[in-house]
Design a protein around this motif. Sequence first.
Motif, PDB file in Angstrom:
ATOM      1  N   LYS A 561       0.856  -1.185   0.000  1.00  0.00           N
ATOM      2  CA  LYS A 561       0.000   0.000   0.000  1.00  0.00           C
ATOM      3  C   LYS A 561       0.893   1.237   0.000  1.00  0.00           C
ATOM      4  CE  LYS A 561      -4.201   1.867   0.613  1.00  0.00           C
ATOM      5  NZ  LYS A 561      -5.355   1.614  -0.253  1.00  0.00           N
ATOM      6  N   THR A 562       0.544   2.240  -0.816  1.00  0.00           N
ATOM      7  CA  THR A 562       1.274   3.506  -0.832  1.00  0.00           C
ATOM      8  C   THR A 562       0.406   4.578  -0.194  1.00  0.00           C
ATOM      9  OG1 THR A 562       2.466   2.913  -2.853  1.00  0.00           O
ATOM     10  CG2 THR A 562       2.363   5.247  -2.289  1.00  0.00           C
ATOM     11  N   ARG A 563       0.984   5.264   0.794  1.00  0.00           N
ATOM     12  CA  ARG A 563       0.246   6.314   1.492  1.00  0.00           C
ATOM     13  C   ARG A 563       1.049   7.604   1.501  1.00  0.00           C
ATOM     14  NH1 ARG A 563      -1.808   2.604   6.584  1.00  0.00           N
ATOM     15  NH2 ARG A 563      -3.447   1.499   5.447  1.00  0.00           N
ATOM     16  N   VAL A 564       0.349   8.714   1.615  1.00  0.00           N
ATOM     17  CA  VAL A 564       0.977  10.033   1.639  1.00  0.00           C
ATOM     18  C   VAL A 564       0.498  10.766   2.882  1.00  0.00           C
ATOM     19  CG1 VAL A 564       1.391  12.158   0.345  1.00  0.00           C
ATOM     20  CG2 VAL A 564       0.842  10.048  -0.878  1.00  0.00           C
ATOM     21  N   ASP A 565       1.438  11.365   3.642  1.00  0.00           N
ATOM     22  CA  ASP A 565       1.019  12.095   4.843  1.00  0.00           C
ATOM     23  C   ASP A 565       0.674  13.544   4.496  1.00  0.00           C
ATOM     24  OD1 ASP A 565       3.371  13.544   4.645  1.00  0.00           O
ATOM     25  OD2 ASP A 565       4.390  12.499   6.273  1.00  0.00           O
ATOM     26  N   SER A 566       0.313  14.305   5.508  1.00  0.00           N
ATOM     27  CA  SER A 566      -0.155  15.681   5.286  1.00  0.00           C
ATOM     28  C   SER A 566       0.943  16.602   4.753  1.00  0.00           C
ATOM     29  CB  SER A 566      -0.718  16.257   6.590  1.00  0.00           C
ATOM     30  OG  SER A 566       0.269  16.226   7.613  1.00  0.00           O
ATOM     31  N   ASP A 567       2.210  16.201   4.943  1.00  0.00           N
ATOM     32  CA  ASP A 567       3.328  16.995   4.437  1.00  0.00           C
ATOM     33  C   ASP A 567       3.766  16.560   3.045  1.00  0.00           C
ATOM     34  OD1 ASP A 567       3.555  18.618   6.713  1.00  0.00           O
ATOM     35  OD2 ASP A 567       4.702  17.072   7.759  1.00  0.00           O
ATOM     36  N   GLY A 568       3.072  15.561   2.482  1.00  0.00           N
ATOM     37  CA  GLY A 568       3.413  15.096   1.149  1.00  0.00           C
ATOM     38  C   GLY A 568       4.486  14.033   1.114  1.00  0.00           C
ATOM     39  N   ASN A 569       4.856  13.474   2.268  1.00  0.00           N
ATOM     40  CA  ASN A 569       5.852  12.405   2.316  1.00  0.00           C
ATOM     41  C   ASN A 569       5.190  11.068   2.002  1.00  0.00           C
ATOM     42  OD1 ASN A 569       8.039  14.131   3.202  1.00  0.00           O
ATOM     43  ND2 ASN A 569       6.995  14.202   5.179  1.00  0.00           N
ATOM     44  N   TYR A 570       5.928  10.189   1.333  1.00  0.00           N
ATOM     45  CA  TYR A 570       5.369   8.931   0.843  1.00  0.00           C
ATOM     46  C   TYR A 570       5.821   7.757   1.702  1.00  0.00           C
ATOM     47  CZ  TYR A 570       3.565  11.148  -3.343  1.00  0.00           C
ATOM     48  OH  TYR A 570       2.845  11.932  -4.198  1.00  0.00           O
ATOM     49  N   TYR A 571       4.890   6.810   1.899  1.00  0.00           N
ATOM     50  CA  TYR A 571       5.161   5.597   2.671  1.00  0.00           C
ATOM     51  C   TYR A 571       4.730   4.392   1.850  1.00  0.00           C
ATOM     52  CZ  TYR A 571       5.507   8.898   6.536  1.00  0.00           C
ATOM     53  OH  TYR A 571       5.877   9.947   7.336  1.00  0.00           O
ATOM     54  N   ILE A 572       5.652   3.478   1.627  1.00  0.00           N
ATOM     55  CA  ILE A 572       5.313   2.225   0.958  1.00  0.00           C
ATOM     56  C   ILE A 572       5.271   1.135   2.029  1.00  0.00           C
ATOM     57  CG2 ILE A 572       6.147   0.460  -0.635  1.00  0.00           C
ATOM     58  CD1 ILE A 572       7.194   2.660  -2.427  1.00  0.00           C
ATOM     59  N   LEU A 573       4.078   0.592   2.252  1.00  0.00           N
ATOM     60  CA  LEU A 573       3.869  -0.433   3.272  1.00  0.00           C
ATOM     61  C   LEU A 573       3.819  -1.801   2.600  1.00  0.00           C
ATOM     62  CD1 LEU A 573       1.025   1.338   5.304  1.00  0.00           C
ATOM     63  CD2 LEU A 573       3.494   1.594   5.561  1.00  0.00           C
ATOM     64  N   VAL A 574       4.527  -2.773   3.173  1.00  0.00           N
ATOM     65  CA  VAL A 574       4.559  -4.130   2.637  1.00  0.00           C
ATOM     66  C   VAL A 574       3.954  -5.070   3.667  1.00  0.00           C
ATOM     67  CG1 VAL A 574       6.027  -5.990   1.783  1.00  0.00           C
ATOM     68  CG2 VAL A 574       6.595  -3.620   1.245  1.00  0.00           C
ATOM     69  N   ASN A 575       3.030  -5.918   3.215  1.00  0.00           N
ATOM     70  CA  ASN A 575       2.288  -6.809   4.109  1.00  0.00           C
ATOM     71  C   ASN A 575       3.205  -7.897   4.659  1.00  0.00           C
ATOM     72  OD1 ASN A 575       0.514  -8.641   5.330  1.00  0.00           O
ATOM     73  ND2 ASN A 575      -1.137  -8.098   3.919  1.00  0.00           N
ATOM     74  N   GLU A 576       3.576  -7.754   5.917  1.00  0.00           N
ATOM     75  CA  GLU A 576       4.510  -8.685   6.554  1.00  0.00           C
ATOM     76  C   GLU A 576       3.935 -10.093   6.664  1.00  0.00           C
ATOM     77  OE1 GLU A 576       7.156  -8.971  10.676  1.00  0.00           O
ATOM     78  OE2 GLU A 576       6.079  -7.134  10.164  1.00  0.00           O
ATOM     79  N   ASN A 577       2.626 -10.191   6.855  1.00  0.00           N
ATOM     80  CA  ASN A 577       1.987 -11.507   7.009  1.00  0.00           C
ATOM     81  C   ASN A 577       1.900 -12.254   5.683  1.00  0.00           C
ATOM     82  OD1 ASN A 577       1.441 -10.943   9.780  1.00  0.00           O
ATOM     83  ND2 ASN A 577      -0.329  -9.735   9.161  1.00  0.00           N
ATOM     84  N   LEU A 578       1.697 -11.518   4.585  1.00  0.00           N
ATOM     85  CA  LEU A 578       1.441 -12.147   3.294  1.00  0.00           C
ATOM     86  C   LEU A 578       2.707 -12.602   2.588  1.00  0.00           C
ATOM     87  CD1 LEU A 578      -0.716 -12.872   1.167  1.00  0.00           C
ATOM     88  CD2 LEU A 578      -0.414 -10.572   0.217  1.00  0.00           C
ATOM     89  N   ILE A 579       3.794 -11.833   2.665  1.00  0.00           N
ATOM     90  CA  ILE A 579       4.969 -12.126   1.834  1.00  0.00           C
ATOM     91  C   ILE A 579       5.646 -13.446   2.190  1.00  0.00           C
ATOM     92  CG2 ILE A 579       5.427  -9.683   1.388  1.00  0.00           C
ATOM     93  CD1 ILE A 579       7.741  -9.906   3.403  1.00  0.00           C
ATOM     94  N   LYS A 580       5.344 -13.973   3.377  1.00  0.00           N
ATOM     95  CA  LYS A 580       5.934 -15.256   3.756  1.00  0.00           C
ATOM     96  C   LYS A 580       5.496 -16.372   2.814  1.00  0.00           C
ATOM     97  CE  LYS A 580       5.958 -13.851   8.618  1.00  0.00           C
ATOM     98  NZ  LYS A 580       5.377 -14.091   9.966  1.00  0.00           N
ATOM     99  N   THR A 581       4.333 -16.207   2.195  1.00  0.00           N
ATOM    100  CA  THR A 581       3.786 -17.252   1.317  1.00  0.00           C
ATOM    101  C   THR A 581       4.135 -17.010  -0.149  1.00  0.00           C
ATOM    102  OG1 THR A 581       1.702 -16.056   0.975  1.00  0.00           O
ATOM    103  CG2 THR A 581       1.841 -17.499   2.907  1.00  0.00           C
TER     104      THR A 581
END
Length: 692
Positions: A561-581
């Motif tokens: 998931k890609t998210r952007v905060d109020s200052d315009g900074n970007y966060y790429i979140l990776v599903n820790e539970n899913l990637i194991k499979t």
Amino acid sequence: MKKIFTFILIIGLIFAVQGQRRQFFNDKESFDEFRIKPVNFEDIIHGLQNINNNKNCSNCTEGLENFNFNFSDLNLMLSNERLSRIARDRKLRRWMEYQKNNRIKPEIEDALNKKFNNYNDAKNALFKATEDRSFNAYAFEPRNKYSKANRTTKDLKNKHLKELKSLKFREHEIKRGNINNSLYAEIRVNNIPLKNIKNVSYLENIRKGIIGRFEPNAAKAHINEYMVKELYSFDSADFTKMFNAATALKHQYHNGLDQWKQIAYMQALVYQLRYINSPMKIPNTLPIFDYRMLDGKYIEEYAKKNREGDISVFDEKYYHKLLYESGFFSGVPYPHLAEARAKARLEKLRKEKLNSLLNSSSIGASTTVDFFLETFNIRNQNIIQWLNDNYESKTFIDLAREARDYIEGAGLHPTFVYNKFLKETLVKGAIIARFLNDAGITNKEHKRFLYDNDKIRIDLQRFASQNIINRAISKEAKSFINEVIKVKIKNPNAIIDFEDRIINGLTGKALCAYEKLLSSGVSNFHNMITDLFVEFGTNNIGGRNLTFKMSKKLPNDTGGKTRVDSDGNYYILVNENLIKTLSSIEVASILVHEMSHAFLGKHYNDSNASFSKLYERYINNTGIQNYSHDIMKDQFINRMATAIKNYDKTIFSSFKDYKILASRGVFKLSSTQKQNLINVINKARQNDKNCL
């Protein structure tokens, strides 16, 4: 005529029940722990038919239906109560005895898994059981209430004491002639800096106001403190007392009802015992079911009566206590003298208590910090900040012990001790404290992390020094610094790219795939990975940061998931539970997908007006609805596939397979495309030997 009468009676009862049901729903408490289901009017009508046609009633005594304990909601309990009223009106005593011994008693035995000799023994056991199961749930309410109140009044009391201690110190300065150079110049009292308080008269007016607020709050703080101690220290003797008293109240309540209401009350208790895990709240429309004796209010009152601590000397009631002790209320010859003695004694006791509290209070974070400031005449605000931030650290504790030994034990002069043994540590601490202030770091956990971790702090200080605008750390740099701290606290091994402002908090397979993608991007200069790093490099428009994080909160069907905060900074979140499979190239495709989101979002949001107009024209011309996904479908899909192929060219023999994998999550797939994707994923899991 009889049928018409019966019909009118049924309709009237339905309206009555509806009115009662509306009262339940208007009672706010009924929603707290209880789900009320709609009244089943067929059951009510069936019950009336049994009353009027007892020949067809197979579950009746004296022509009236017996209690029904096979219920799953409140309605059947209410139906049982109505039956008891009908039995009372018809004086069906045999029916009543049958409910006691053949309906209620067996239900109690079944619920408690115990046989009883008679109905009274079963009743006594039921009373105890319903109170016993209520205690923990009801104790939470007063415990929570007084815990919160204790924290609030304690914090306010400490604030008042700090202000009074500051005024006391400032008073001594003024009387010694130090008018313009206060040691605690910036400390505020009543929001007034001490340096602005320059005469004793002004100081005394401020002090009176604070004492006027301190005393009633201190009285409350005293009560709250001892209430918390009592509420959390109940022993078996306390439980026994409360249960016995509550059970006695329950007997008293039960015995005050007529015999018909008694059995209605008993069946309601059975309902509560068997079918409700937590104490339910019966609507006030039927007070007969108010079985709660040992509730939160009862427990609170018990704690009030049994707590220790009496009352504070600052409590207004303490004056009446002294009046009583002086004999004022018992007819002493000169009551006005007794009153004067009580007032004088109260003033003396309050003054002694306040002085005792002030002696154990501090202006700084501790009395040892105050010792440092006063003994070594420390005025540097950054050193003061370091002392206050580190008063519990081993470094400070050891430093303070050595300082006292040198001054009080060896008799060395404070100036010599400071220059010889303290200055180097305090100056170093001041540099760190100044950096924390300049970077806007106020969180205690974040401060402690930087004080304890020299390497990352030095890196952040160097980064800050390179991002100074108008003699201050830039807003974007501050944001990056704070994000680095957050990530490093959770993942000490996180990799920080200060030049490109990219924080890599990935772990395990995701970190491995990321590093392999990065190396493939460097060796294939024009692919998506390289473009992403150029977009977020030191010269990026808008100075936005990019952070990669592991997440356990994403849905099971979401890889990233890609998210952007109020200052315009970007966060790429990776599903820790899913990637194991997943295979590593699937993880790489997730990263490429989310990097593409960040690339497009950054390019679109932060570009100048001219570029935005061109971009907007492109969107309009292509008819794109979802600018991020649909643009990837239009022109990015090949570049995404190329990035994934560069990750490992040996997994698939055809570029088409890399393109199919890249299409995952980009646009809606047809049935054929879905099957092709499944085939590609299976092939990847067989052939991928990376990041095992």
